[in-house]
Each structure stands twice: as C-alpha cells, then as structure tokens.
Design an enzyme around this catalytic site. Sequence first.
Site, short mmCIF file in Angstrom:
data_model
loop_
_atom_site.label_atom_id
_atom_site.label_comp_id
_atom_site.label_asym_id
_atom_site.label_seq_id
_atom_site.Cartn_x
_atom_site.Cartn_y
_atom_site.Cartn_z
N LYS A 5 40.59 9.52 16.92
CA LYS A 5 40.73 8.09 16.67
C LYS A 5 41.63 7.80 15.46
O LYS A 5 42.39 6.84 15.49
CB LYS A 5 39.36 7.41 16.51
N ARG A 80 30.23 1.33 13.49
CA ARG A 80 29.57 2.54 13.97
C ARG A 80 28.09 2.29 14.26
O ARG A 80 27.39 3.21 14.67
CB ARG A 80 29.70 3.65 12.94
N ARG A 119 40.35 21.44 12.53
CA ARG A 119 41.13 20.44 11.79
C ARG A 119 41.42 20.88 10.35
O ARG A 119 40.54 21.36 9.64
CB ARG A 119 40.38 19.11 11.76
N ARG A 152 38.07 19.43 5.71
CA ARG A 152 37.16 18.41 5.18
C ARG A 152 35.78 19.01 5.01
O ARG A 152 35.34 19.80 5.83
CB ARG A 152 37.08 17.22 6.16
N ARG A 163 26.71 14.91 12.50
CA ARG A 163 27.61 13.80 12.81
C ARG A 163 27.51 13.43 14.28
O ARG A 163 27.53 12.25 14.64
CB ARG A 163 29.05 14.15 12.43
P1 AMP Z 1 35.53 9.53 9.71
O1 AMP Z 1 36.61 9.73 8.72
O2 AMP Z 1 35.74 8.30 10.56
O3 AMP Z 1 35.27 10.76 10.54
O4 AMP Z 1 34.19 9.26 8.87
C1 AMP Z 1 33.68 10.25 8.00
C2 AMP Z 1 32.31 9.86 7.51
O5 AMP Z 1 32.40 8.64 6.76
C3 AMP Z 1 31.27 9.59 8.57
O6 AMP Z 1 30.66 10.77 9.05
C4 AMP Z 1 30.29 8.71 7.79
O7 AMP Z 1 29.50 9.48 6.89
C5 AMP Z 1 31.23 7.87 6.95
N1 AMP Z 1 31.61 6.65 7.71
C6 AMP Z 1 32.85 6.34 8.19
N2 AMP Z 1 32.83 5.16 8.83
C7 AMP Z 1 31.55 4.70 8.75
C8 AMP Z 1 30.88 3.54 9.23
N3 AMP Z 1 31.51 2.60 9.94
N4 AMP Z 1 29.55 3.44 8.96
C9 AMP Z 1 28.88 4.36 8.26
N5 AMP Z 1 29.45 5.48 7.79
C10 AMP Z 1 30.77 5.65 8.03
#
Ligand code: AMP
Length: 214
Positions: A5, A80, A119, A152, A163
């Site tokens: 995404k 989310r 990744r 990461r 996750r």
């Molecule tokens: P991402 O970079 O989108 O994979 O997000 C990494 C992490 O950030 C997630 O596993 C959550 O811990 C946190 N996170 C990102 N977006 C959200 C969201 N909309 N609501 C809650 N936590 C988020």
Amino acid sequence: PGAGKGTQAKKVAALYGGPHLSPGDMFRDHFRRGTELGVRAKAFMDRGELVPDEIVVAMIEQRIAARDCAQGFILDGFPRTVAQAEALDQMLGRAGLPEPLVVHVKLDASLILRRLTGRRVCKVGGEIYNIYDRPPKTPNRCDHDSGELVQRDDDREEVIKERLAAYEEHTQPVVAYYRRRGLVQDLDGSGAPEEVTRALFAVIDREEGRGGHL
Ligand code: AMP
C-alpha cells in the site's frame, strides 16, 4: 500489512497530485526527531499493535486541516479501525469533501510474509527494496543514493504475526464498513509493483470518470 500500500500510495500521489498521508511514516518520522508522540507510538508499533485511535485520529485531523489537503489527499494505512473510519467520515464532512474511494489490496498470507520479511528500506531516502524480489544492485546499499538499507523493527517475524492478528481483528471490519456503502474497489496485489500500479491507475481513472471522490 505487506500488500504494497505504501509503494502504491506514493505512485498515486506522484501521478494525481495531493499529499500522501501515512500514519506509519508520520510516526517513524516523529520517532527519528525524538518527539514524545514518536516515542509513545513506537512502543505500540514494536509490539505489532495498533496505536490508540485518539492519537492517530488527532494526528490525521491536524494534518488534514493544512491548506494542501483542501482538494483531497491520499490516505495510506488509515483508517485501520471502524472508530477511525467513523472519525474520517466526520472530518470529510466538515471539510466539505466527498466520500473516499477505498482500495482494498488483496494478497495471500504466504506472499505477505515474503514481502514483509524481505523488505529493506533506505535510511536516507526511504526507497523500498525486497531482498527476494527486488534486491538492490549492491547488497545493503540503495541504488539511488547509496544509503544504508535497514529492516524495520516491526518487520521481524514475531512482530509480523501480531500485525496480521491486529489486521484481522481491527482492520478487516473496516473493509466491511466501506463495502456496505459500495465504496470498495478490490485490487489483486500479487503482481509486480508496476503491474499493480497499472491496475490501480485504471481503477482510479474509471472511478474518477464517475464523479464523486477525487
Ligand atoms: P505501516 O507503516 O502502515 O505498516 O504502519 C506501521 C505501524 O504503525 C502499524 O503496525 C501500527 O502500529 C502503526 N499504525 C499505522 N497506521 C495506523 C493506524 N491507522 N492506526 C493505528 N496504528 C497505526
């Protein structure tokens, strides 16, 4: 997680314009700058848990109020949870913006694991690689700026499990929430990034033609 995404959202922002808003990127940026918000969010992220709704919603709400968001924006990784989706409805209503186009990128669990465990991210420019499917020309170095490639913290296997569980519990219902309103476009995320981008642009062009969002 791992469906691509972020990669795809950046392509949409580059072609169609509009800011790219990713809470994950925003939290990582906060953490790098050593802010209190960044430190708080990192604790949840490192456990593979979602950051609490009120923190995420307040951050997005503040960002959306900026002038560059007045004509719309690309949300990546938000909402989310259903509570976040409801908050977004309110924000869009207040800003006088139409309903969103929701793209649901679908991918098998085995491919998700391969994407996440493989990744690597450039420390300098944020360019994304995959050691299995899209390796850099020189190991651990970015092709563009020779920056170091790192994993990461939340891409470790034990965190990935959490996750994915958080996705099942909290985010899957968001897809249902939007599907009921006829806003969801499903996209096969298993192809090469360029293939997925082509299909995504086709969806956007088709939906844009119908008016409404964007
Ligand atoms: P991402 O970079 O989108 O994979 O997000 C990494 C992490 O950030 C997630 O596993 C959550 O811990 C946190 N996170 C990102 N977006 C959200 C969201 N909309 N609501 C809650 N936590 C988020």
